[in-house]
Design an enzyme around this catalytic site. Structure first.
Site, mmCIF file in Angstrom:
data_model
loop_
_atom_site.group_PDB
_atom_site.id
_atom_site.type_symbol
_atom_site.label_atom_id
_atom_site.label_comp_id
_atom_site.label_asym_id
_atom_site.label_seq_id
_atom_site.Cartn_x
_atom_site.Cartn_y
_atom_site.Cartn_z
ATOM 1 N N PRO A 1 0.787 -1.233 0.000
ATOM 2 C CA PRO A 1 0.000 0.000 0.000
ATOM 3 C C PRO A 1 0.821 1.287 0.000
ATOM 4 O O PRO A 1 0.269 2.364 -0.216
ATOM 5 C CB PRO A 1 -0.825 -0.104 1.284
ATOM 6 C CG PRO A 1 -0.049 -1.026 2.165
ATOM 7 C CD PRO A 1 0.667 -1.974 1.265
ATOM 8 N N LYS B 1 4.703 -4.822 13.660
ATOM 9 C CA LYS B 1 5.610 -5.689 14.420
ATOM 10 C C LYS B 1 4.995 -7.070 14.424
ATOM 11 O O LYS B 1 3.903 -7.269 14.965
ATOM 12 C CB LYS B 1 5.813 -5.194 15.865
ATOM 13 C CG LYS B 1 6.945 -4.208 16.007
ATOM 14 C CD LYS B 1 8.283 -4.905 15.907
ATOM 15 C CE LYS B 1 9.400 -3.946 15.531
ATOM 16 N NZ LYS B 1 9.613 -3.823 14.102
ATOM 17 N N SER C 1 3.912 1.903 -1.789
ATOM 18 C CA SER C 1 4.951 1.744 -2.797
ATOM 19 C C SER C 1 5.445 3.115 -3.269
ATOM 20 O O SER C 1 4.663 4.054 -3.410
ATOM 21 C CB SER C 1 4.337 0.966 -3.958
ATOM 22 O OG SER C 1 5.100 1.084 -5.107
ATOM 23 N N GLU D 1 4.236 -0.369 5.216
ATOM 24 C CA GLU D 1 3.995 0.277 6.519
ATOM 25 C C GLU D 1 3.834 1.789 6.422
ATOM 26 O O GLU D 1 4.629 2.476 5.787
ATOM 27 C CB GLU D 1 5.145 -0.039 7.486
ATOM 28 C CG GLU D 1 4.930 0.523 8.892
ATOM 29 C CD GLU D 1 5.968 0.060 9.902
ATOM 30 O OE1 GLU D 1 5.853 0.420 11.076
ATOM 31 O OE2 GLU D 1 6.904 -0.675 9.505
#
Length: 428
Positions: free
Chosen positions: A214, A248, A216, A232
């Protein structure tokens, strides 16, 4: 200041490829692609910003202050990055490790030309000085073709830290944990290649196709490139709402549906992975509290499992509210570097990380994103990313894992190799 033009597209997926191929001609490029990954907090499906009208480039010294001045003066779209070593600006820290990339610690630019895609609707925003170029550029874009691959094949990738040395260093970190110096730290190692010529656009396209994450990014600043398949988010600001989504916890994907579901379930129930996540959530809550209005820091989602093409991840979402008068730069400064890439307590973890890692992180585990003219922002965490200095002919990517009291060094090494898999695949 800017002229906005809207267009309806017949084929947004094809247009994204054409847009990136066209954008690559410019000296400064930021291309962001969500790959249509389902997410609650989302601005655009795809963004392209090119051609700097103004820019800022600096080392870590007073970097956040310079960025604050730049952002408050321009009050426009700004695209760029914060490198990990800005920690030396916010704390009494330093970096003396080897750096083969030589990127600036901070770089942002005000683009002349911006393309914002949501669904089938494209918004084009050009500075008024060049708004007469919109239609000609649009025609060029829809005539663009994807680039040909001129990359070296079978690039020789080396590890800066051998497996034996990695296991030894994780053992040292566990000694720090058992002694009470830290609870958790993210320990990373670099993979690199020297004297190589690659086609960055081709490498990015392959990496993005393998992972479809999501957050990139294809980033170019003259000879400096970031080719990122990051899953992330670091931090997003929507008016007065702040959203942090630390990752995590990682487990493998399997082609067999039953095995894949089992891997997902095991991750959700793994006490070590959950404790890693919860420790970082506590750290993020503390970081956000520095700028939050009283009582507004909340854990919206704890230890939820998200599935990506390569791996399953455990992600939490922490939110807060800030005053309208709070500077967006202050929100970044008081939370950077992100907890998921440092550890707890943060400063102690960063000191130990610096001692044990053998290369300077630079842009890796920093953040790349943008500010809007109203001071909103969205930044990713620079992981699962290839960095390239085409002038130095140096290619680099790093991977890491969180070390806690429950860590088994051999397992942590295997997790690093799992995270390195996509990067190794596209470079070989």
């Amino acid at each position: 200041m800017r002229t906005s033009i809207f267009k309806d597209l017949q084929d947004p997926i094809l247009f994204k490829k054409q847009l990136l191929a066209w954008g690559n001609q410019f000296r400064e490029v930021v291309f962001l692609d969500s790959n249509n990954y389902p997410q609650e907090y989302s601005g655009y499906d795809c963004v392209l910003a090119v051609d700097a009208f103004t820019s800022i480039k600096t080392d870590y010294y007073n970097a956040f202050e310079y960025l604050k001045q730049y952002q408050s003066q321009t009050r426009d779209w700004l695209f760029g990055y914060l490198s990990y070593d800005l920690k030396n600006n916010t704390e009494d820290l330093f970096s003396k490790n080897y750096d083969g990339l030589h990127f600036p610690d901070l770089f942002f630019f005000q683009p002349k030309k911006i393309f914002l895609l949501k669904g089938n609707q494209l918004e084009i925003q050009y500075l008024n000085m060049c708004d007469d170029e919109v239609e000609d550029d649009f025609e060029e874009i829809i005539q663009s073709k994807e680039s040909k691959d001129i990359s070296d094949v079978n690039i020789k990738i080396e590890q800066q830290i051998s497996k034996e040395k990695y296991l030894e260093k994780v053992g040292t970190m566990l000694t720090h944990i058992n002694r009470g110096d830290i609870y958790e730290a993210n320990f990373c190692m670099e993979f690199f290649a020297e004297n190589v010529v690659i086609n960055p656009l081709e490498i990015y396209t392959k990496l993005n196709t393998i992972s479809e994450p999501p957050f990139s990014v294809f980033f170019k600043n003259n000879t400096n490139y970031l080719l990122s398949a990051s899953p992330e988010r670091y931090l997003r600001k929507e008016e007065t709402k702040i959203i942090s989504q630390p990752i995590k916890g990682t487990s493998k994907r399997f082609s067999d549906v039953i095995e894949d579901e089992k891997s997902k379930l095991e991750l959700s129930q793994n006490p070590k992975e959950r404790s890693e996540n919860v420790m970082i959530v506590d750290l993020v809550r503390n970081d956000l509290s520095h700028t939050a209005t009283k009582g507004s820091v909340q854990v919206a989602e704890l230890c939820k499992i998200y599935t990506f093409k390569q791996v399953h991840h455990m992600i939490s979402t922490v939110v807060s509210e800030v005053s309208h008068t709070t500077s967006p730069i202050d929100i970044l400064k008081t939370t950077f570097p992100m907890g998921s890439m440092t550890g707890a307590p943060k400063i102690s973890a960063m000191k130990i990380i610096e001692e044990l890692e053998e290369t300077k992180r630079g842009l890796y585990s920093g953040a790349l994103g943008y500010f809007t003219p109203t001071g909103d922002f969205d930044f990713n965490v620079v992981i699962r990313s290839i960095l390239h200095n085409s002038e130095e002919k140096y290619v680099s990517f790093s991977v890491g894992s969180a070390i806690t009291a429950g860590s088994i060094p051999e397992n942590e090494y295997e997790e690093c190799l799992l995270k390195a898999k996509a990067m190794l695949e596209v470079l070989s």
